[in-house]
Design a protein around this motif. Structure first.
Motif, PDB file in Angstrom:
ATOM      1  N   GLU A 175      39.833  29.224  28.046  1.00  0.00           N
ATOM      2  CA  GLU A 175      38.548  29.063  27.354  1.00  0.00           C
ATOM      3  C   GLU A 175      37.786  27.898  27.994  1.00  0.00           C
ATOM      4  OE1 GLU A 175      37.265  31.105  25.152  1.00  0.00           O
ATOM      5  OE2 GLU A 175      35.475  29.869  24.953  1.00  0.00           O
ATOM      6  N   GLY A 176      36.509  28.112  28.251  1.00  0.00           N
ATOM      7  CA  GLY A 176      35.684  27.043  28.794  1.00  0.00           C
ATOM      8  C   GLY A 176      35.756  26.899  30.300  1.00  0.00           C
ATOM      9  N   GLU A 177      36.477  27.815  30.979  1.00  0.00           N
ATOM     10  CA  GLU A 177      36.554  27.738  32.442  1.00  0.00           C
ATOM     11  C   GLU A 177      35.909  28.943  33.116  1.00  0.00           C
ATOM     12  OE1 GLU A 177      40.238  26.700  34.223  1.00  0.00           O
ATOM     13  OE2 GLU A 177      40.484  24.914  32.974  1.00  0.00           O
ATOM     14  N   MET A 178      35.570  28.748  34.381  1.00  0.00           N
ATOM     15  CA  MET A 178      35.014  29.831  35.196  1.00  0.00           C
ATOM     16  C   MET A 178      35.751  29.847  36.534  1.00  0.00           C
ATOM     17  SD  MET A 178      31.487  28.169  36.730  1.00  0.00           S
ATOM     18  CE  MET A 178      31.585  26.750  37.842  1.00  0.00           C
ATOM     19  N   GLU A 179      35.657  30.963  37.237  1.00  0.00           N
ATOM     20  CA  GLU A 179      36.240  31.037  38.571  1.00  0.00           C
ATOM     21  C   GLU A 179      35.175  31.528  39.547  1.00  0.00           C
ATOM     22  OE1 GLU A 179      40.200  32.237  38.812  1.00  0.00           O
ATOM     23  OE2 GLU A 179      40.136  32.669  40.956  1.00  0.00           O
ATOM     24  N   ILE A 180      34.840  30.651  40.496  1.00  0.00           N
ATOM     25  CA  ILE A 180      33.831  30.984  41.503  1.00  0.00           C
ATOM     26  C   ILE A 180      34.529  31.701  42.662  1.00  0.00           C
ATOM     27  CG2 ILE A 180      32.231  30.008  43.230  1.00  0.00           C
ATOM     28  CD1 ILE A 180      31.004  29.487  40.640  1.00  0.00           C
ATOM     29  N   GLY A 181      33.883  32.764  43.154  1.00  0.00           N
ATOM     30  CA  GLY A 181      34.428  33.469  44.309  1.00  0.00           C
ATOM     31  C   GLY A 181      35.393  34.580  43.951  1.00  0.00           C
ATOM     32  N   ILE A 182      35.481  34.877  42.659  1.00  0.00           N
ATOM     33  CA  ILE A 182      36.420  35.901  42.196  1.00  0.00           C
ATOM     34  C   ILE A 182      36.042  37.279  42.769  1.00  0.00           C
ATOM     35  CG2 ILE A 182      35.166  36.594  40.100  1.00  0.00           C
ATOM     36  CD1 ILE A 182      38.051  36.191  38.739  1.00  0.00           C
ATOM     37  N   GLY A 183      37.059  38.108  43.006  1.00  0.00           N
ATOM     38  CA  GLY A 183      36.805  39.456  43.516  1.00  0.00           C
ATOM     39  C   GLY A 183      36.592  40.454  42.396  1.00  0.00           C
ATOM     40  N   ILE A 184      36.168  41.672  42.748  1.00  0.00           N
ATOM     41  CA  ILE A 184      35.855  42.651  41.707  1.00  0.00           C
ATOM     42  C   ILE A 184      37.102  43.321  41.131  1.00  0.00           C
ATOM     43  CG2 ILE A 184      33.471  43.109  42.408  1.00  0.00           C
ATOM     44  CD1 ILE A 184      34.468  45.668  43.797  1.00  0.00           C
ATOM     45  N   HIS A 185      38.279  42.946  41.611  1.00  0.00           N
ATOM     46  CA  HIS A 185      39.513  43.373  40.957  1.00  0.00           C
ATOM     47  C   HIS A 185      40.240  42.155  40.389  1.00  0.00           C
ATOM     48  CE1 HIS A 185      38.618  46.065  44.362  1.00  0.00           C
ATOM     49  NE2 HIS A 185      38.795  46.980  43.449  1.00  0.00           N
ATOM     50  N   GLY A 186      39.546  41.049  40.267  1.00  0.00           N
ATOM     51  CA  GLY A 186      40.168  39.823  39.773  1.00  0.00           C
ATOM     52  C   GLY A 186      40.885  39.036  40.858  1.00  0.00           C
ATOM     53  N   VAL A 206      31.131  35.067  40.285  1.00  0.00           N
ATOM     54  CA  VAL A 206      31.731  34.130  39.336  1.00  0.00           C
ATOM     55  C   VAL A 206      32.308  34.956  38.193  1.00  0.00           C
ATOM     56  CG1 VAL A 206      29.511  33.793  38.147  1.00  0.00           C
ATOM     57  CG2 VAL A 206      31.353  32.138  37.818  1.00  0.00           C
ATOM     58  N   GLY A 207      33.548  34.629  37.806  1.00  0.00           N
ATOM     59  CA  GLY A 207      34.183  35.347  36.703  1.00  0.00           C
ATOM     60  C   GLY A 207      34.355  34.435  35.506  1.00  0.00           C
ATOM     61  N   LEU A 208      34.122  34.987  34.311  1.00  0.00           N
ATOM     62  CA  LEU A 208      34.287  34.221  33.075  1.00  0.00           C
ATOM     63  C   LEU A 208      35.435  34.750  32.223  1.00  0.00           C
ATOM     64  CD1 LEU A 208      31.559  33.088  33.904  1.00  0.00           C
ATOM     65  CD2 LEU A 208      30.774  33.392  31.570  1.00  0.00           C
ATOM     66  N   SER A 209      35.661  36.048  32.303  1.00  0.00           N
ATOM     67  CA  SER A 209      36.767  36.638  31.541  1.00  0.00           C
ATOM     68  C   SER A 209      37.245  37.873  32.287  1.00  0.00           C
ATOM     69  CB  SER A 209      36.323  36.997  30.126  1.00  0.00           C
ATOM     70  OG  SER A 209      35.483  38.115  30.152  1.00  0.00           O
TER      71      SER A 209
END
Lengths: 336, 336
Positions: free
Chosen positions: A210-221, A191-194
């Motif tokens: 602001e206030g959002e997250m991304e589930i499943g994000i990779g380690i390079h974004g 999960v990525g926040l920023s």
């Protein structure tokens, strides 16, 4: 952009200089450009060598897992860029103890290309190469295309199990089999926040309001599978752990290792909140957490976020996880 | 405010639950409220106990240094708040093996008050207490008032040396003497780039404009000694290392331990850049870096920034640093 850096174009070279200065008893450079680093005692005669590598920016990812009972060498690329085939070849030659060399790295296009090329270059040098490509990120492709998945934090377990097997003197065939089994037993989701800001480009790898997250994000974004309102630690842990366990499909009563990994800027306190809920959900599914790891293991510079990895254990893998390991970044060989 | 948390008012309790669930072989709770945690094998008969404690939010600070060859117990306060005297007393009783207990903690008003009160409560229980208050932050008071300085990342070295002494069976007098000597041999200074947001208050601990840094900042956002334009990694390392070395005033040829500590959100890569320049400057001054530590040792939730600690070594302190230590967060006993 607030970073403690010097000139962006020497960012990686200066990190390596710092690393070699800090840990002279552990690692050494195999080349003048310092982009192929190996264990201080390499090559170990009669032992299988293990070479990993990839882009920089993931510490302790790659570099940090060169040591006793871990990888023997690493080829170091620029930030989020593959090392060259020549750098991989130099690491290969420097760890070759006559028993063959295993390549273990994450499934990214540039890395696959360059490691394959290095294997072709190593063959005429009389070095037998086998390869395990790591594919633990469940968010990056559906189960029926599991071989297309990217490699992320599960690499810790692959390095640990393969490294322990090599250290005790297993053959190249066996080290490769164990490494492949470790990879096949791992499932990770993040999960990525920023975002991370790349030092050279000065730009974020992705944007997230602001206030959002991304589930499943990779380690390079790399894009994930769900973007939405930032949820509670419990809700995030549940989302991720459920997806992982559904994909892993472990029998009730099975033992697992649980790794909660910080992506760079997320405090250890928050990782323990994720661990708490994830471990309970695993127990609720009738599985037993036999080994726990909480901390920063594979990062993405200063990305805020985390990933959860579950590895299904059998007696062989558990014994290899529990074997001694020593590097400046990772030490083990004791109780969970 | 992007945090992976649940309800702010159970933040600390849930972290502790996660921690106890993840590391059952290492630590246990001495109380029902789980705010006094001790080594799994506590109390150790005939061995000096070591109790630390402080506010939460500094992981691995405090909690993470309970283990073999480290502290025996910890009292856990709320975020950036002292634990109560009762919690400290409970940790004290749980680690008391009949050889006395050493209190070791950072020099903050609330902690001093509550540890002193706990010592008064322990006395009628027949437990002999000695206290070492840690004061390694050179930015927090001038040299002539060194006893007024705050305790920061140098606590790692105090815990490590005192813990190794207690583990080998030293008397309370000796463990206290060694701990005091370790503290007196340490100098630390930090730099902050961005603040921590307190979970309950939802407010930053300080504000710092884009493009600025604060040198000498404390681990709770206490004001530093210089605020200005963000400088390069080399310039920051030089500023801090010079101030530390001037204060330490070590003879040429002396050995030191060098710790570059991340405050929470600063990537390991940037810490190695600081290490690189700091180590060179130390060598230029005719000192020898005998032990190196780079990573997150005492943090401030998600504060971006770092600190540098230099500890002057003699044979006694170096041997204690090199002795085995084992906790879920810190393992040692090997080469630098």
């Amino acid at each position: 952009m607030k970073k403690i850096i010097n000139e962006p174009d020497v960012f990686v070279d200066e990190i390596i200089e710092g690393l070699l200065a800090a840990h002279p008893a552990w690692i050494k450079s195999a080349t003048a450009d310092k982009r192929a680093l190996v264990r201080k005692d390499a090559p170990k005669e009669g032992r299988v060598g293990i070479v990993t590598g990839g882009g920089s920016g993931h510490l302790p990812g790659f570099l940090g897992y060169v040591g006793e009972g871990l990888c023997s060498g690493v080829a170091v690329g620029n930030v989020f860029s593959s090392p060259s085939a020549e750098q991989i070849l130099e690491a290969t030659k420097a760890v070759n103890g006559g028993a063959g060399v295993l390549y273990v790295y994450g499934n990214y296009g540039g890395d696959v290309l360059n490691f394959d090329l290095a294997a072709d270059l190593a063959e005429p040098e009389g070095i037998e190469i086998q390869t395990v490509v790591l594919t633990d990120d469940v968010a990056s492709a559906p189960k029926e295309r599991a071989a297309d998945r990217r490699g992320v934090a599960g690499m810790l377990f692959a390095f640990k199990c393969a490294g322990a097997a090599a250290e005790r003197g297993d053959s190249l065939d066996d080290v490769a089999r164990i490494c492949g089994k470790a990879n096949a037993s791992c499932r990770t989701m993040g999960v990525g926040l920023s975002p991370t800001i790349l030092p050279a480009a000065g730009k974020p790898t992705f944007t997230l309001p602001e206030g959002e997250m991304e589930i499943g994000i990779g380690i390079h974004g790399e894009p994930g599978t769900h973007r939405g309102k930032l949820e509670s630690a419990d809700a995030i842990a549940e989302r991720i752990t459920r997806e992982i366990l559904d994909d892993l499909d472990a029998e009730k009563g099975s033992r697992v290792a649980l790794l909660v990994n910080g992506l760079g800027a997320t405090p250890l306190e928050e990782l323990y909140l994720l661990y708490r809920r994830s471990a309970r959900l695993i127990a609720d599914r009738g599985l037993k957490v036999a080994r726990s790891y909480v901390g920063e293991y594979v990062t993405s510079l200063e990305m805020a976020g985390a990933s959860i990895t579950v590895m299904l254990l059998d007696d062989e893998l558990q014994a290899l996880l529990e074997a001694p390991a020593n590097s400046p970044f990772f030490r083990d060989g004791t109780a969970s």
